[in-house]
Enzyme design. Structure first.
Site, PDB file in Angstrom:
ATOM      1  N   TRP A   1       0.870  -1.183   0.000  1.00 45.15           N
ATOM      2  CA  TRP A   1       0.000   0.000   0.000  1.00 45.15           C
ATOM      3  C   TRP A   1       0.911   1.238   0.000  1.00 45.15           C
ATOM      4  O   TRP A   1       1.826   1.334   0.836  1.00 45.15           O
ATOM      5  CB  TRP A   1      -0.878  -0.044   1.254  1.00 45.15           C
ATOM      6  CG  TRP A   1      -1.764   1.152   1.446  1.00 45.15           C
ATOM      7  CD1 TRP A   1      -2.596   1.712   0.510  1.00 45.15           C
ATOM      8  CD2 TRP A   1      -1.911   1.927   2.641  1.00 45.15           C
ATOM      9  NE1 TRP A   1      -3.266   2.777   1.058  1.00 45.15           N
ATOM     10  CE2 TRP A   1      -2.861   2.937   2.365  1.00 45.15           C
ATOM     11  CE3 TRP A   1      -1.347   1.869   3.914  1.00 45.15           C
ATOM     12  CZ2 TRP A   1      -3.251   3.877   3.316  1.00 45.15           C
ATOM     13  CZ3 TRP A   1      -1.733   2.804   4.867  1.00 45.15           C
ATOM     14  CH2 TRP A   1      -2.676   3.792   4.562  1.00 45.15           C
TER      15      TRP A   1
ATOM     16  N   ASP B   1      -0.669  -5.220   9.457  1.00 41.57           N
ATOM     17  CA  ASP B   1      -1.620  -4.188   9.070  1.00 41.57           C
ATOM     18  C   ASP B   1      -2.903  -4.927   8.683  1.00 41.57           C
ATOM     19  O   ASP B   1      -2.933  -5.656   7.687  1.00 41.57           O
ATOM     20  CB  ASP B   1      -1.059  -3.389   7.884  1.00 41.57           C
ATOM     21  CG  ASP B   1      -2.002  -2.294   7.418  1.00 41.57           C
ATOM     22  OD1 ASP B   1      -3.121  -2.184   7.953  1.00 41.57           O
ATOM     23  OD2 ASP B   1      -1.612  -1.531   6.502  1.00 41.57           O
TER      24      ASP B   1
ATOM     25  N   LYS C   1     -13.194  -0.173   6.013  1.00 44.99           N
ATOM     26  CA  LYS C   1     -13.789  -1.014   4.965  1.00 44.99           C
ATOM     27  C   LYS C   1     -14.861  -1.943   5.520  1.00 44.99           C
ATOM     28  O   LYS C   1     -15.960  -2.002   4.988  1.00 44.99           O
ATOM     29  CB  LYS C   1     -12.713  -1.867   4.287  1.00 44.99           C
ATOM     30  CG  LYS C   1     -11.362  -1.218   4.153  1.00 44.99           C
ATOM     31  CD  LYS C   1     -11.319  -0.177   3.074  1.00 44.99           C
ATOM     32  CE  LYS C   1     -10.019   0.589   3.179  1.00 44.99           C
ATOM     33  NZ  LYS C   1      -9.569   1.178   1.963  1.00 44.99           N
TER      34      LYS C   1
HETATM   35  N1  KET Z   1      -3.667  -0.367   5.395  1.00 44.10           N
HETATM   36  C1  KET Z   1      -3.934  -0.785   4.147  1.00 44.10           C
HETATM   37  C2  KET Z   1      -3.259  -2.013   3.654  1.00 44.10           C
HETATM   38  C3  KET Z   1      -4.830  -0.080   3.357  1.00 44.10           C
HETATM   39  O1  KET Z   1      -5.092  -0.527   2.152  1.00 44.10           O
HETATM   40  C4  KET Z   1      -5.443   1.086   3.865  1.00 44.10           C
HETATM   41  C5  KET Z   1      -6.348   1.874   3.024  1.00 44.10           C
HETATM   42  C6  KET Z   1      -5.143   1.459   5.182  1.00 44.10           C
HETATM   43  C7  KET Z   1      -4.246   0.714   5.904  1.00 44.10           C
HETATM   44  C8  KET Z   1      -5.708   2.658   5.854  1.00 44.10           C
HETATM   45  O2  KET Z   1      -7.028   2.881   5.797  1.00 44.10           O
HETATM   46  P1  KET Z   1      -7.711   3.851   6.884  1.00 44.10           P
HETATM   47  O3  KET Z   1      -8.845   4.452   6.187  1.00 44.10           O
HETATM   48  O4  KET Z   1      -6.682   4.858   7.333  1.00 44.10           O
HETATM   49  O5  KET Z   1      -8.097   2.966   7.992  1.00 44.10           O
HETATM   50  N2  KET Z   1      -6.384   1.792   1.769  1.00 44.10           N
HETATM   51  C9  KET Z   1      -7.258   2.442   0.815  1.00 44.10           C
HETATM   52  C10 KET Z   1      -7.529   3.884   1.058  1.00 44.10           C
HETATM   53  C11 KET Z   1      -6.290   4.741   1.188  1.00 44.10           C
HETATM   54  O6  KET Z   1      -5.374   4.642   0.392  1.00 44.10           O
HETATM   55  O7  KET Z   1      -6.286   5.561   2.134  1.00 44.10           O
HETATM   56  C12 KET Z   1      -6.736   2.174  -0.596  1.00 44.10           C
HETATM   57  O8  KET Z   1      -5.684   1.542  -0.759  1.00 44.10           O
HETATM   58  O9  KET Z   1      -7.420   2.569  -1.543  1.00 44.10           O
END
Ligand code: KET
Length: 496
Positions: free
Chosen positions: A224, A305, A341
């Protein structure tokens, strides 16, 4: 629009000015500046011709102002020098002139470009955010019920403790490790509510920086995109371990093991608990065991993660099995969690950092330091999302409703995955095997499209995706699969 007027040429004025600059207090200088501004000019100081040989105003004010600047970044570099300090009058020059334009975020920036596109066919497969078959954002029914409960109970808006809502912290650790997990019962887990997954990762990174100076974090290649930013900003060194094998479109398991083995003992190994982002490729349970063996052998610290618990398989327990396998070995580990999510709480910023420790005494100390790091960063976390999670996990009826809705969301993504595969294999007559799409899990598909091919998807087909070839299937409907397949086949075969 800069205009320079040199203010005299007398060496004695410069010398007196230098002396004044050292002696006169800051507020006197601001009055002087304001006076000159009234004459429609700002008094500013030109850069010294060489930073070491000249006296800058910053030196004179002993760091109280930031007027001094380096030659190469200075907007006033055309100024003529008068001894060691030169003066110019410049009009309408911002004090932020030296701040350059940041590039758009590789993931969230895609949504910005999508919004600006007026084409009817446009499709946003950039960010990992769930949409309905009608491509609308979805608020879970169970979330609405939990919010109603909050209203009925007339909850207040007092500050939370630094570590967050106690009921949430308990619920989140239970969900991760299992409610009857002895580690939870023995209070060996330090849990602190975080600003969703990102904020929780950032807090852990700050703890690593403070208590493991110089220790490296190993991240998968690819990963990511924000992982690198998080560790860079926290000043934690990182390097990559092999993960994805483009030849097999699968896991480079031997490469991964070799790189984890080769890392300096005591490194942190960042692992995606489930639904690896962006590849959608997870190790099998047997492979997880072997990964755990090497990590244990090298005295590394696993750092999970977990952003997609329940989204990979539809089951909260199955998706936590990697973490539980490591924890059952008695390993100390970090786990960052997110509810963006699986509960659709993207904007509520709710998640947690859990540190599984070898004793309850250690857990208490680790938690105290996490709180100490959080307090000057954001003081304490927001309550709304925490109450939603606590209300749902704490109520057996709502909890089972949530599981049902999660299965529904995960199921829709699986259906779309299958439909996309069917369309691709029907349309592409080249014999290319697209079955890797079916083997990938979670919200995304890593299509293998290159940067140029991904750009073609956007420029020609109005399909917005990240430049690494990742598409979010959560943003796709069954109805749009055919259009997407046409775009992929075109980009794959007609763009080098
Ligand atoms: N870890 C991973 C692996 C991940 O894909 C995301 C979010 C997060 C943590 C953090 O999400 P949060 O909303 O802070 O709990 N991924 C999606 C959104 C982004 O990039 O912020 C994405 O990959 O589209």
């Amino acid at each position: 629009m800069m205009r320079y007027n040199h203010l005299g040429h007398l060496g004695s004025i410069v010398v007196s000015f230098l002396t004044l600059a050292r002696l006169v207090p800051l507020h006197t200088w601001s009055c002087l500046f304001r006076g000159i501004k009234m004459a429609s000019a700002i008094l500013s100081f030109a850069c010294p011709s060489s930073a070491s040989a000249s006296v800058s105003v910053r030196d004179n004010f002993k760091g109280r102002t930031r007027l001094g600047c380096l030659q190469e970044r200075c907007p006033f570099s055309q100024a003529k020098q008068f001894g060691r300090v030169a003066m110019n009058v410049a009009v309408n020059v911002s004090r932020f002139e030296g701040i350059t334009m940041a590039p758009p975020d590789p993931i969230l920036g895609v949504t910005e470009s999508f919004r600006a596109d007026k084409d009817e066919k446009k499709l946003n497969l950039g960010v990992g955010a769930y949409r309905t078959e009608e491509l609308q954002p979805y608020v879970l029914q169970v979330v609405k019920k939990a919010e109603n409960l909050m209203l009925e109970r007339g909850e207040n808006k007092e500050y939370l403790p630094i570590e967050g809502l106690a009921a949430f912290n308990k619920a989140t650790a239970d969900l991760l490790l299992g409610a009857d997990n002895p580690l939870v019962k023995q209070e060996k887990v330090a849990t602190v509510q975080g600003l969703s997954g990102t904020g929780s990762l950032r807090l852990a990174a700050a703890l690593i920086e403070r208590y493991f100076p110089g220790a490296k974090v190993l991240i998968s290649s690819p990963t990511w995109g924000n992982h690198k930013n998080i560790f860079n900003d926290a000043k934690v060194p990182w390097s990559e371990y092999r993960y994805y094998d483009p030849k097999t479109v699968g896991l480079d398991f031997d490469g991964m093991i070799a790189d984890i083995k080769a890392a300096p003992g005591g490194s942190f190994i960042l692992l995606h608990g489930c639904a690896h982002n962006p590849t959608g490729i997870d190790p099998t349970l047997e492979q997880w065991e072997k990964i755990a063996d090497v990590i244990q052998e090298k005295n590394h610290i696993p750092f999970f993660d977990v952003a997609y618990q329940g989204f990979a398989s539809g089951s909260l327990d199955a998706d936590a099995s990697s973490v539980r396998l490591f924890a059952a070995r008695g390993m100390e580990l970090f786990v960052a969690q997110s509810y963006s999510k699986n509960l659709g709480l993207y904007a509520e910023r709710i998640g947690a950092i859990n540190v599984v420790c070898s004793s309850s005494d250690t857990a208490v100390r680790v938690k105290s330091q996490l709180k100490r790091l959080a307090r000057p960063m954001y003081s304490n976390p927001p309550v709304h999302g925490a109450r939603i999670v606590a209300n749902i996990v704490g109520d057996p009826v709502l909890f089972s409703e949530w599981k049902g809705e999660m299965e529904l969301m995960a199921g829709r993504i699986k259906d779309v995955r299958k439909r996309l595969y069917d369309n691709l294999s029907g349309k592409d007559k080249s014999g290319k095997d697209w079955s890797f799409i079916l083997r990938q899990i979670g919200m995304f598909s890593f299509t293998g499209l290159t940067k140029a091919q991904s750009e073609n998807m956007t420029n020609k087909w109005h399909i917005y995706m990240t430049k690494d070839g990742r598409i979010s299937l959560a943003g796709l409907s069954l109805a749009k699969c055919e259009y997407l397949a046409d775009a992929i086949v075109d980009s794959y075969h007609n763009v080098n």
